[in-house]
Structures are given as structure tokens and as C-alpha cells.
Motif scaffolding. Structure first.
Motif, PDB file in Angstrom:
ATOM      1  N   GLN A 121      -4.515   7.668  15.184  1.00 39.39           N
ATOM      2  CA  GLN A 121      -4.505   6.499  14.288  1.00 39.39           C
ATOM      3  C   GLN A 121      -3.811   5.291  14.901  1.00 39.39           C
ATOM      4  O   GLN A 121      -2.860   5.450  15.655  1.00 39.39           O
ATOM      5  CB  GLN A 121      -3.724   6.828  13.012  1.00 39.39           C
ATOM      6  CG  GLN A 121      -4.198   8.004  12.235  1.00 39.39           C
ATOM      7  CD  GLN A 121      -3.189   8.379  11.143  1.00 39.39           C
ATOM      8  OE1 GLN A 121      -2.212   7.686  10.912  1.00 39.39           O
ATOM      9  NE2 GLN A 121      -3.444   9.495  10.477  1.00 39.39           N
ATOM     10  N   GLY A 122      -4.233   4.110  14.475  1.00 34.39           N
ATOM     11  CA  GLY A 122      -3.547   2.882  14.904  1.00 34.39           C
ATOM     12  C   GLY A 122      -4.479   1.974  15.679  1.00 34.39           C
ATOM     13  O   GLY A 122      -5.339   2.452  16.414  1.00 34.39           O
ATOM     14  N   PHE A 150       0.817  -1.214   0.000  1.00 41.83           N
ATOM     15  CA  PHE A 150       0.000   0.000   0.000  1.00 41.83           C
ATOM     16  C   PHE A 150       0.845   1.257   0.000  1.00 41.83           C
ATOM     17  O   PHE A 150       2.003   1.255   0.414  1.00 41.83           O
ATOM     18  CB  PHE A 150      -1.043   0.014   1.123  1.00 41.83           C
ATOM     19  CG  PHE A 150      -0.552  -0.338   2.506  1.00 41.83           C
ATOM     20  CD1 PHE A 150      -0.275  -1.655   2.847  1.00 41.83           C
ATOM     21  CD2 PHE A 150      -0.398   0.633   3.479  1.00 41.83           C
ATOM     22  CE1 PHE A 150       0.156  -1.994   4.132  1.00 41.83           C
ATOM     23  CE2 PHE A 150       0.024   0.318   4.764  1.00 41.83           C
ATOM     24  CZ  PHE A 150       0.305  -1.009   5.083  1.00 41.83           C
TER      25      PHE A 150
HETATM   26  C1  LIG Z   1      -5.344  14.825  30.855  1.00 43.52           C
HETATM   27  C2  LIG Z   1      -4.199  15.709  31.005  1.00 43.52           C
HETATM   28  C3  LIG Z   1      -4.325  17.072  30.499  1.00 43.52           C
HETATM   29  C4  LIG Z   1      -3.023  15.354  31.537  1.00 43.52           C
HETATM   30  C5  LIG Z   1      -2.790  14.169  32.279  1.00 43.52           C
HETATM   31  C6  LIG Z   1      -1.455  13.548  32.020  1.00 43.52           C
HETATM   32  C7  LIG Z   1      -1.675  12.099  31.803  1.00 43.52           C
HETATM   33  C8  LIG Z   1      -1.959  11.234  32.957  1.00 43.52           C
HETATM   34  C9  LIG Z   1      -1.630  11.667  30.541  1.00 43.52           C
HETATM   35  C10 LIG Z   1      -1.836  10.305  30.180  1.00 43.52           C
HETATM   36  C11 LIG Z   1      -1.760   9.985  28.873  1.00 43.52           C
HETATM   37  C12 LIG Z   1      -1.956   8.671  28.373  1.00 43.52           C
HETATM   38  C13 LIG Z   1      -2.362   7.570  29.268  1.00 43.52           C
HETATM   39  C14 LIG Z   1      -1.736   8.502  27.039  1.00 43.52           C
HETATM   40  C15 LIG Z   1      -1.830   7.240  26.340  1.00 43.52           C
HETATM   41  C16 LIG Z   1      -1.453   7.185  25.043  1.00 43.52           C
HETATM   42  C17 LIG Z   1      -1.441   5.985  24.247  1.00 43.52           C
HETATM   43  C18 LIG Z   1      -1.820   4.690  24.794  1.00 43.52           C
HETATM   44  C19 LIG Z   1      -1.054   6.159  22.951  1.00 43.52           C
HETATM   45  C20 LIG Z   1      -0.976   5.119  21.967  1.00 43.52           C
HETATM   46  C21 LIG Z   1      -0.604   5.437  20.731  1.00 43.52           C
HETATM   47  C22 LIG Z   1      -0.473   4.437  19.731  1.00 43.52           C
HETATM   48  C23 LIG Z   1      -0.275   4.729  18.433  1.00 43.52           C
HETATM   49  C24 LIG Z   1      -0.239   6.107  17.943  1.00 43.52           C
HETATM   50  C25 LIG Z   1      -0.103   3.647  17.485  1.00 43.52           C
HETATM   51  C26 LIG Z   1      -0.072   3.794  16.170  1.00 43.52           C
HETATM   52  C27 LIG Z   1       0.187   2.685  15.326  1.00 43.52           C
HETATM   53  C28 LIG Z   1      -0.032   2.679  14.006  1.00 43.52           C
HETATM   54  C29 LIG Z   1      -0.689   3.791  13.295  1.00 43.52           C
HETATM   55  C30 LIG Z   1       0.405   1.567  13.253  1.00 43.52           C
HETATM   56  C31 LIG Z   1       0.378   1.552  11.928  1.00 43.52           C
HETATM   57  C32 LIG Z   1       1.064   0.532  11.296  1.00 43.52           C
HETATM   58  C33 LIG Z   1       1.213   0.478  10.008  1.00 43.52           C
HETATM   59  C34 LIG Z   1       0.584   1.362   9.032  1.00 43.52           C
HETATM   60  C35 LIG Z   1       2.013  -0.614   9.538  1.00 43.52           C
HETATM   61  C36 LIG Z   1       3.199  -0.201   8.771  1.00 43.52           C
HETATM   62  C37 LIG Z   1       3.421  -1.299   7.861  1.00 43.52           C
HETATM   63  C38 LIG Z   1       4.482  -1.535   7.152  1.00 43.52           C
HETATM   64  C39 LIG Z   1       5.749  -0.823   7.285  1.00 43.52           C
HETATM   65  C40 LIG Z   1       4.401  -2.581   6.171  1.00 43.52           C
END
Ligand SMILES: CC(C)=CCC/C(C)=C/C=C/C(C)=C/C=C/C(C)=C/C=C/C=C(C)/C=C/C=C(C)/C=C/C=C(\C)CCC=C(C)C
Ligand SMILES: NC(=O)c1ccc[n+]([C@@H]2O[C@H](COP(=O)([O-])OP(=O)(O)OC[C@H]3O[C@@H](n4cnc5c(N)ncnc54)[C@H](O)[C@@H]3O)[C@@H](O)[C@H]2O)c1
Length: 660
Positions: free
Chosen positions: A616-617, A516
């Protein structure tokens, strides 16, 4: 004669069609849900030739209806301004006199669209609902929470609430749970929809939020440890493996930058300081004062450390210790793969979380694919007595006297609950689901600070195993020659080969390549079908050539299967505005300070997912789910709360966000 396929598809859904209004609802239900998922031009392209398309214009809305395959493959265009029983309806080159809803009701149920979507998906048994939901799901006001969407953020919020004793209903537009962490199967391959790098999935510490979320509902998944988080292939032949063992990684990096050894140790050392502080806390809602003040009392140093780093970014801290521009660019790449922006724009807390967790708990891949996480959470939710309903496309949040009290589906059904939690992005929630409501000031402020990150072009590929050398790593990041292309569309390539870890995902002698690259929806709008396909081909050819040159000579001729998704595909299947990957800061942010938590300017409405703190994530949205469940539970009386302290803290947090 006119629309057997249409009739079939509607009757397949089991609806009666007595009134024009009801029929429109059905059409919009079909348009917005399952049929979107059957758009053969995208993920289901292998089925496309068998799915002739019917386009319906219905009160200005364009609905695409596919006919069932066993009714021949003539293409039918129905163009009717209104679907009212008895109205004339034009059908392609001929017109027929009447669209009779009586006919719609009486047609056979076999072989219709539902059957097709099941066949096309081939993801075990596609169920309409789990738990007590389904067509008969209780629409009266007795849910504690309705969750719109079953991404990991939504599922974690739902399961955590269910565990606390709440009665939850999850409404998911698609046919399986998981959103961008879902999966699909084709020709013996099991593909992860999103990428396959799982943080927070170990058996150690407090930050293994995916493991904890599963355990909360009695689930545990078998995982395969990944010895290398990612193998970077960067300009000037900078080839760095991020080993699971921290010292091995530092050794490899310093072998390229011996003059920066001290800077490297200090930068990553500062990340560890933050990670250790995070890892020492019990993670719950930062919007809930009794918990937050309790944590400050129990772990003052750790909380002050986090408060200190909250408004800071990784790039500034890296620059305190590191001078070599190439090494700073490497840190940019480290941040980019998890935030889609460079280090100067990546919050230090987020950078620390991912740069350390990969060595602390390590990156672990679930046996059977990433989709198993969402499936397990959905099952756990039902085991706890709550419900999940698929093909349930929420088109509106019902607000009464300023309070969110329910949701309306595209098929007209309405469900009510004490609280509504949206796992759709904030752009979708406030731009589409809250029709007729002014966008609250907090949301306007959020949109001033954050914009939608671009989407991705993704290629799911099955290849002959011989094309990879036996020691190939699972995850790669490729930016061949020019650092300035890091953040450009198509500039860098992400590549995951999950079959390196779990060969069961592909047929014998084959590997999966999920490739990607960032891409914006504007590049794909306004194209004819032919132009769209030609553009996909062009971009894919270029990416394959780059990968052949850099990593896998002979890749093109080894391809056994390939499907390409554009940002439009992401928008359609994941219901994310412009197919966005998530929010990214418009300018240099003040770390995480501007990121909203879960409460919103509308009473009873909460958000969860990647447009909430911390962004994000998968692990990040899991944390937002944990926080959201805690805040909602306090508000519905399942956890302790103090209304006075609540008001004070929420006001303080709102004020802090204005500083971002
Ligand atoms: C409330 C106030 C004002 C104050 C108080 C102080 C305190 C106690 C504070 C506490 C804080 C806390 C507990 C914080 C926590 C944070 C966390 C858990 C963070 C996490 C982050 C994570 C992240 C950003 C992750 C991301 C990841 C991603 C976007 C991944 C992606 C991957 C990819 C796109 C794959 C690459 C692939 C190839 C190279 C094939
Ligand atoms: N680490 C990785 O490898 C990886 C892989 C995949 C995804 N991700 C992350 O996952 C994050 C997204 O997770 P998330 O939980 O915020 O959301 P999500 O986009 O994954 O899921 C949202 C779900 O809500 C559903 N939905 C949206 N609008 C709806 C509506 N109106 N009615 C009914 N259902 C609706 C969608 O169909 C989808 O299933 C991304 O930020 C991405 O970073 C990471």
C-alpha cells in the motif's frame, strides 16, 4: 413516452441500438461506468434530487439508469427481463407496449447524462480520451501494452513504458485519472480523493519515485514542504509531532520517554540503515536477473542488507531495543498509518522507507492538490505518443491458448496488445476479470497470506477558517483513550487539512478537512437507503463530536460543506473489491517475502499497484509501476533479458514466497 431519459442517455453516448445484444452492452456500459459515478447517494449527493433514478433489470443484471434532469423528475422503474426490440416493458406503475430501439436512436443528444456527469464533476473538461484513443481507438493488435486502470501504479507503469518506446493504451473506468489519488471539485473546494501525505516527492536521492516518474515524461510540479508529517494525538495525552527535521522529532519523542532514549535512537537508526541501502540502489525490477545481479555486484553490502531485512517486521526490531509498552504502542501507531496493521505485522523495509523519507526528502504537497500528479502523468503519457481512454470499463481479460492477449470492455469493444497489465487489485483481476480461468496457484497462495484490508469511511468537509487555530498542522492522527482500539473500525481518526499548506484549494476564509477512519463493507451492506443514510449520519456525528472534544471546539457549527463516502462509495468509485484499502497480512507475515511482484501465473498478464510488492501507498505503487515497466519492457524486447536467468530467478522467487 416511456423512457425519454433512457433514450437520451443512450443517444448521448452516440451508440446505435440495432440489436438486443448491443443494447445490453450499452446498458452494462452505462451501468458499469459513468452512471456508477453519478450515484447521487454518494459523492454526488448534492445533485441527487435532480437525478431521478431508473432501475433496469436486464438479463438478471441490475442496471441503474438515471434520467436526464431536463426530462422532469418522475422516477421510472423499468423492469424487463430481456431487452429485445419489441418486447413488452413494464414501467413503474404502468406498462408500455414496446421498447423501440428506433426511438432510442433518434433522440436528441443535448442534456443527457454525459452533460450531467460533466456538470457534476466540474473537474475541468472531462475528456473521453487523450492521445489517439477515443471511440476510434485502434482495436487492432498493435499496442505493446494495455494498462487496466490509471491509478498511480498504472500510470507510472504506462509512462515508464512509453518512455522506453512502447506503445501503450491505458483504459480507465472513471472520467479522470488517478484512482485513489484522484480529486474532485465542489462548491469552490478541490478535494483529494485519498489522503494527502506524499512520500517520494522530493528533489533528493533515488527514492523520490513520484518526482522521477513525472520528470521522465517532462513534468515537474511545484510543491509545498510540510513542516510536520503528522501530529499524533494519542492516549494519556501523548501528543507527538513528527517534525521534518529528524533531530527535532527524536527530541520531542524522547521528552516523553527519556528512559528509552537509547532504544529510540537504535530503532530509528536501524531504519536509517535500510533506508540508506535502498536509497543507494537504482530501482528497477527485482524480477529481472540482469539488473538484480548487477546491483548485487555493484552494491553487495546494500543488497545483502536488504536481503537480510526482507523477511523481517518492524515490531520485532523495535522490541529488540524498546521495552516501554506505551512507546511500543506509539511505534504501532507509526506503522498503522501507513500499513493499516500494527508494527509486528509491518515489513521492516516498508517501515524504514516511510519513517526515514519524511525526514530525508520530507513530505511535500503538490500545489493545486494531489490530483495534479495523475493529471500530469496522463498528459506526459500522451505527449510520449501513447493513449488513455476514460469511461473504459474493462470487464474481461481475453486469454488465448493460455496467454493474455487483450481486454473486453463493458460496451463490447475489444483491444489487443502484446502484454496486459492490471492496476485493479489482485482480487478484482483474478476474481472478476479472468472469467472462466482457474485462479493460478500463485494467486491462491497470495490469498492465503494476504487478506483485503478494510475500507474507509471518509468525510470531505469545508469549514470556516476560524475554527482552526492558526498554528494547526496539516495531518493529524487521533486515538483518544484506548490503545486497543487502534486497529478497530472507527477506532482511530485520520485527518488532513491540505489548505493549511495550499489555501487555493478552498474558497477564501475556508479550510478543507478530510477525515477518514477504517470501516468494513459488511457494516454497510443490506441496509435500506434510509438505514444507510441514517448510519452515515450516526457515524459522522460521533466523529465530529470526538474531533470537537479533542481538537476543534465548535467544529459542527462551522461546517460549510460536507460529503460522506462509505466503503460502498470506495468500492464503486475506485473499483476496488469491498472498497479495500489494499492487502494486509492475514497473520504475522515474513516481512515482504510473501508479496508477489508483477508477473503472474498467466503468460502476458502482469499486475501493478498495491497488491504487488511492496504494498500500500502512493510511493509503494509507484515503485511497483517502475518494476512492472522494466519487466514488461524486457519481455517485449525493449530492455535486455536472459531467458535462462529469467526462468531461474522467477522459480527462485516463487519458491521464496512459499516460505512466507
Ligand atoms: C529479490 C530478493 C529475494 C532479494 C534481493 C534483495 C534486494 C536487492 C532487495 C531490494 C528491495 C527493494 C529495492 C525494496 C524497495 C522497497 C520500497 C521502495 C518500499 C516502499 C514502501 C513504501 C511504503 C510502504 C509507503 C507507504 C505509505 C503509505 C501507505 C502512506 C499512507 C499515508 C496515509 C494513509 C496518510 C496518513 C494520514 C494522516 C495521518 C492524516
Ligand atoms: N499516501 C496517500 O496519501 C494516499 C492517497 C491515496 C491513495 N493512496 C494509495 O494508493 C494506493 C492505490 O494505488 P493503485 O495504483 O494501486 O490503484 P488505485 O486503486 O488508486 O487505482 C486503480 C485505478 O484502476 C481503475 N480500474 C480498476 N478496475 C478497472 C477496470 N476493470 N477497468 C478500468 N479501470 C479500472 C480504477 O478506476 C482506478 O482509477 C493505495 O494502496 C493507497 O495506499 C495513498
Amino acid at each position: 413516452m416511456l423512457n425519454f431519459p433512457l433514450i437520451s442517455s443512450i443517444s448521448e453516448y452516440g451508440f446505435g441500438c440495432r440489436t438486443a445484444e448491443y443494447t445490453c452492452n450499452i446498458l452494462s456500459h452505462l451501468q458499469n461506468q459513468s452512471l456508477n459515478h453519478l450515484d447521487g447517494q454518494n459523492m454526488f449527493s448534492d445533485f441527487y434530487p435532480k437525478l431521478p433514478r431508473t432501475v433496469c433489470k436486464c438479463s438478471g443484471i441490475v442496471s441503474r439508469i438515471y434520467s436526464a434532469p431536463n426530462y422532469g423528475d418522475s422516477r421510472i422503474n423499468i423492469s424487463a427481463r430481456k431487452f429485445i426490440a419489441g418486447d413488452p416493458v413494464k414501467v413503474s406503475n404502468f406498462s408500455c407496449d414496446k421498447l423501440s430501439f428506433g426511438e432510442l436512436r433518434t433522440n436528441p443528444r443535448k442534456g443527457g447524462l454525459t452533460a450531467w456527469s460533466r456538470a457534476a464533476l466540474n473537474v475541468e473538461k472531462v475528456v473521453e480520451s487523450e492521445g489517439g484513443g477515443g471511440r476510434s481507438a485502434n482495436t487492432s493488435k498493435d499496442y505493446d501494452a494495455i494498462i487496466i486502470g490509471s491509478g498511480i501504479g498504472g500510470l507510472v507503469a504506462a509512462t515508464q513504458l512509453a518512455v522506453k518506446g512502447a506503445r501503450v493504451l491505458v483504459l480507465e473506468k472513471y472520467v479522470i485519472p488517478g484512482g485513489s489519488s484522484g480529486f474532485y471539485q465542489r462548491g469552490g473546494y478541490t478535494f483529494d480523493v485519498g489522503s494527502s501525505v506524499m512520500f517520494g516527492f522530493s528533489d533528493k536521492g533515488n527514492l523520490n519515485l513520484i518526482t522521477q516518474a513525472l520528470a521522465a515524461v517532462g513534468c515537474q510540479m511545484q510543491v509545498i514542504p510540510d513542516p510536520t508529517t503528522v501530529h499524533f494525538h494519542l492516549p494519556n495525552n501523548l501528543s507527538v509531532r513528527v517534525h521534518r527535521e529528524y533531530n527535532e522529532f527524536i527530541e520531542e519523542l524522547t521528552s516523553y520517554f527519556p528512559h528509552e532514549k537509547e532504544g529510540i535512537l537504535k530503532f530509528y537508526g536501524e531504519c536509517w540503515k535500510i533506508f540508506n541501502a535502498l536509497n543507494s540502489l537504482e530501482l528497477k525490477s527485482l524480477e529481472e536477473p540482469l539488473y538484480l545481479f548487477g546491483q548485487f555486484f555493484q552494491k553487495p553490502l546494500e543488497c545483502l542488507t536488504l536481503a537480510y531485512y526482507l523477511p523481517q517486521n518492524a515490531g520485532d526490531i523495535a522490541r529488540k531495543y524498546i521495552k516501554d509498552p506505551r512507546l511500543l504502542s506509539f511505534i504501532d501507531a507509526e506503522c498503522f498509518i501507513v500499513s493499516t496493521v500494527n508494527a509486528l505485522q509491518t515489513p521492516m523495509i516498508n517501515a524504514s522507507m516511510v519513517l526515514c523519507d519524511r525526514h530525508f526528502g520530507g513530505i511535500n504537497y503538490p500545489v493545486g492538490g494531489v490530483g495534479g500528479i495523475a493529471k500530469s502523468l496522463a498528459k506526459g503519457l500522451v505527449d510520449k505518443g501513447s493513449e488513455i481512454l476514460y469511461r473504459a470499463n474493462v470487464t474481461g481479460v481475453i486469454v488465448e491458448q493460455g496467454k493474455a492477449v487483450g481486454v473486453r470492455l463493458s460496451d463490447g469493444r475489444e483491444f489487443f496488445a502484446k502484454t496486459i497489465v492490471s492496476n485493479a487489485t489482485r482480487w478484482d483481476t483474478f476474481g472478476k476479470l479472468l472469467k472462466g480461468e482457474a485462479i493460478p496457484k500463485e494467486e491462491q497462495d497470495f490469498q492465503k497470506v494476504y487478506v483485503k484490508a478494510p475500507s474507509f469511511l471518509s468525510i470531505h468537509m469545508g469549514v470556516k477558517a476560524e475554527v482552526l487555530s492558526p498554528d494547526t498542522d496539516c495531518h493529524h492522527f487521533v486515538l483518544e483513550s484506548d490503545w486497543t482500539k487502534l486497529e478497530e473500525s472507527y477506532g482511530s481518526i485520520f485527518l488532513s487539512i491540505p489548505t493549511v499548506l495550499d489555501p487555493s484549494l478552498a474558497p477564501e476564509g475556508r479550510h478543507i478537512l478530510h477525515i477518514f477512519t477504517t470501516s468494513s463493507i459488511e457494516d454497510w451492506e443490506g441496509l435500506s437507503r434510509m438505514e444507510y443514510e441514517a448510519k452515515k449520519q450516526l457515524v459522522v456525528d460521533e466523529i465530529i463530536s470526538r474531533l470537537e472534544k479533542k481538537l476543534f471546539p465548535g467544529l459542527r457549527s462551522s461546517i460549510d460543506f460536507m460529503e460522506v463516502g462509505s466503503p460502498k462509495t470506495h468500492r464503486r468509485y475506485l473499483a476496488r473489491d469491498e472498497g479495500t484499502y489494499g492487502p494486509m497480512p492475514r497473520r504475522i507475515p515474513k516481512g515482504l517475502l510473501g508479496m508477489p511482484f508483477n508477473t503472474t501465473g498467466i503468460d502476458g498478464l502482469y499486475c501493478v499497484g498495491d497488491s504487488c510488492f511492496p504494498g500500500q501507498g502512493v510511493i509503494a505503487v509507484a515503485f511497483s509501476g517502475v518494476m512492472c515497466a522494466h519487466r514488461v519492457a524486457a519481455d517485449i524486447g525493449l530492455e535486455k533479458k536472459s531467458p535462462v536467468l529469467d526462468a531461474m530467478l522467477l522459480r527462485l522467487l516463487a519458491w521464496l514466497r512459499t516460505l512466507a
